[in-house]
Motif scaffolding. Structure first.
Motif, PDB file in Angstrom:
ATOM      1  N   UNK A  32       6.337  15.033 -17.429  1.00  0.00           N
ATOM      2  CA  UNK A  32       5.222  15.545 -16.620  1.00  0.00           C
ATOM      3  C   UNK A  32       4.949  14.721 -15.358  1.00  0.00           C
ATOM      4  N   UNK A  33       5.553  13.560 -15.219  1.00  0.00           N
ATOM      5  CA  UNK A  33       5.294  12.721 -14.042  1.00  0.00           C
ATOM      6  C   UNK A  33       5.777  13.433 -12.777  1.00  0.00           C
ATOM      7  N   UNK A  34       4.943  13.468 -11.726  1.00  0.00           N
ATOM      8  CA  UNK A  34       5.349  14.143 -10.481  1.00  0.00           C
ATOM      9  C   UNK A  34       6.461  13.379  -9.741  1.00  0.00           C
ATOM     10  N   UNK A  35       7.330  14.113  -9.063  1.00  0.00           N
ATOM     11  CA  UNK A  35       8.404  13.480  -8.300  1.00  0.00           C
ATOM     12  C   UNK A  35       7.871  12.581  -7.190  1.00  0.00           C
ATOM     13  N   UNK A  36       6.745  12.948  -6.604  1.00  0.00           N
ATOM     14  CA  UNK A  36       6.154  12.090  -5.567  1.00  0.00           C
ATOM     15  C   UNK A  36       5.783  10.721  -6.130  1.00  0.00           C
ATOM     16  N   UNK A  37       5.341  10.681  -7.380  1.00  0.00           N
ATOM     17  CA  UNK A  37       5.012   9.407  -8.024  1.00  0.00           C
ATOM     18  C   UNK A  37       6.273   8.577  -8.244  1.00  0.00           C
ATOM     19  N   UNK A  38       7.357   9.224  -8.607  1.00  0.00           N
ATOM     20  CA  UNK A  38       8.626   8.509  -8.785  1.00  0.00           C
ATOM     21  C   UNK A  38       9.088   7.950  -7.442  1.00  0.00           C
ATOM     22  N   UNK A  39       8.967   8.739  -6.378  1.00  0.00           N
ATOM     23  CA  UNK A  39       9.344   8.268  -5.045  1.00  0.00           C
ATOM     24  C   UNK A  39       8.497   7.054  -4.660  1.00  0.00           C
ATOM     25  N   UNK A  40       7.198   7.117  -4.935  1.00  0.00           N
ATOM     26  CA  UNK A  40       6.310   5.999  -4.616  1.00  0.00           C
ATOM     27  C   UNK A  40       6.742   4.743  -5.377  1.00  0.00           C
ATOM     28  N   UNK A  41       7.017   4.894  -6.674  1.00  0.00           N
ATOM     29  CA  UNK A  41       7.432   3.745  -7.489  1.00  0.00           C
ATOM     30  C   UNK A  41       8.768   3.171  -7.027  1.00  0.00           C
ATOM     31  N   UNK A  43       9.764   3.226  -3.951  1.00  0.00           N
ATOM     32  CA  UNK A  43       9.631   2.721  -2.589  1.00  0.00           C
ATOM     33  C   UNK A  43      10.432   3.529  -1.585  1.00  0.00           C
ATOM     34  N   UNK A  44      10.610   4.819  -1.878  1.00  0.00           N
ATOM     35  CA  UNK A  44      11.337   5.706  -0.972  1.00  0.00           C
ATOM     36  C   UNK A  44      10.488   6.943  -0.730  1.00  0.00           C
ATOM     37  N   UNK A  45      10.891   7.736   0.238  1.00  0.00           N
ATOM     38  CA  UNK A  45      10.189   8.985   0.508  1.00  0.00           C
ATOM     39  C   UNK A  45      10.648  10.078  -0.452  1.00  0.00           C
ATOM     40  N   UNK A  46       9.827  11.117  -0.594  1.00  0.00           N
ATOM     41  CA  UNK A  46      10.211  12.230  -1.474  1.00  0.00           C
ATOM     42  C   UNK A  46      11.542  12.862  -1.079  1.00  0.00           C
ATOM     43  N   UNK A  47      11.848  12.885   0.216  1.00  0.00           N
ATOM     44  CA  UNK A  47      13.114  13.466   0.668  1.00  0.00           C
ATOM     45  C   UNK A  47      14.320  12.742   0.084  1.00  0.00           C
ATOM     46  N   UNK A  48      14.202  11.428  -0.071  1.00  0.00           N
ATOM     47  CA  UNK A  48      15.293  10.644  -0.658  1.00  0.00           C
ATOM     48  C   UNK A  48      15.513  11.061  -2.112  1.00  0.00           C
ATOM     49  N   UNK A  49      14.417  11.273  -2.830  1.00  0.00           N
ATOM     50  CA  UNK A  49      14.532  11.709  -4.224  1.00  0.00           C
ATOM     51  C   UNK A  49      15.246  13.052  -4.271  1.00  0.00           C
ATOM     52  N   UNK A  50      14.789  14.010  -3.454  1.00  0.00           N
ATOM     53  CA  UNK A  50      15.381  15.350  -3.465  1.00  0.00           C
ATOM     54  C   UNK A  50      16.825  15.366  -2.975  1.00  0.00           C
ATOM     55  N   UNK A  51      17.178  14.434  -2.103  1.00  0.00           N
ATOM     56  CA  UNK A  51      18.548  14.379  -1.609  1.00  0.00           C
ATOM     57  C   UNK A  51      19.515  14.020  -2.745  1.00  0.00           C
ATOM     58  N   UNK A  52      19.080  13.142  -3.636  1.00  0.00           N
ATOM     59  CA  UNK A  52      19.933  12.722  -4.748  1.00  0.00           C
ATOM     60  C   UNK A  52      19.770  13.608  -5.985  1.00  0.00           C
ATOM     61  N   UNK A  53      18.560  14.125  -6.175  1.00  0.00           N
ATOM     62  CA  UNK A  53      18.248  14.919  -7.367  1.00  0.00           C
ATOM     63  C   UNK A  53      17.439  16.138  -6.919  1.00  0.00           C
ATOM     64  N   UNK A  54      18.069  17.288  -6.791  1.00  0.00           N
ATOM     65  CA  UNK A  54      17.413  18.459  -6.203  1.00  0.00           C
ATOM     66  C   UNK A  54      16.229  18.993  -7.024  1.00  0.00           C
TER      67      UNK A  54
END
Length: 185
Positions: A32-41, A43-54
């Protein structure tokens, strides 16, 4: 045939940061953890998360596969032990500890409604079945305990003991009672 180029060093580091943050976040909070929270933890932007994991499911899958592979390795190690009964219970205790700390492991093993990790999950169940058979052959586990019974027990107890108000000691106590029920009468 399409060749995938290796990631640049900075992209590889970012991917690892995202995976590490995801492992911690999923372990603590489940899927249930939001992807934005993972990006924050991470230390990257949400776009970096989505680039690696759609998708969140792709990220969860990558994070849980690592945990499942560690449990598979531990099960294989336990299968080589000289005393199958103690090895079986040591493995289950490790699952309790890992599942208590890592809700993602509990979710992967405890529910059919979460993200599909079928190949590594099945591989882990196969290893657990082997440990069960060895322990039964050694007389350390009830002969009438079937692999399907064990799966239901593990799933049920994980689901029943994974809520914020249950402490690690309470979780271990519940599993100890269940483990006692697996021993021969």
């Amino acid at each position: 045939m399409t060749e995938t180029r290796p990631l640049r060093a900075d992209a590889r580091r970012n991917r690892e940061r995202v995976l590490n943050a995801a492992r911690e976040a999923f372990a603590a909070e489940g899927i249930s953890v939001p992807l934005d929270e993972i990006a924050r933890r991470a230390g990257v932007g949400p776009g970096t998360v989505y680039r690696h994991f759609p998708t969140k499911e792709a990220l969860f899958h990558a994070a849980i596969v690592d945990n499942l592979e560690r449990m598979i390795d531990f099960a294989r190690e336990a299968a080589r032990a000289d005393e199958p009964g103690p090895a079986f219970f040591a493995f289950l205790e490790r699952m309790v500890a890992e599942g208590g700390l890592k809700r993602d492991l509990a979710e992967a093993l405890g529910s059919h409604d979460t993200v599909e990790c079928s190949a590594p999950t099945q591989q882990l169940w196969d290893e657990i079945d082997g440990l069960l058979r060895r322990a039964q052959d050694d007389g350390a586990i009830r002969a009438d305990l079937r692999p399907t019974d064990l799966k239901r027990i593990i799933r049920g107890v994980f689901l029943a003991t994974h809520s914020p108000e249950i402490t690690d000691d309470e979780r271990r106590h519940t599993f100890a009672i269940v483990f006692d029920g697996m021993r021969p009468r």
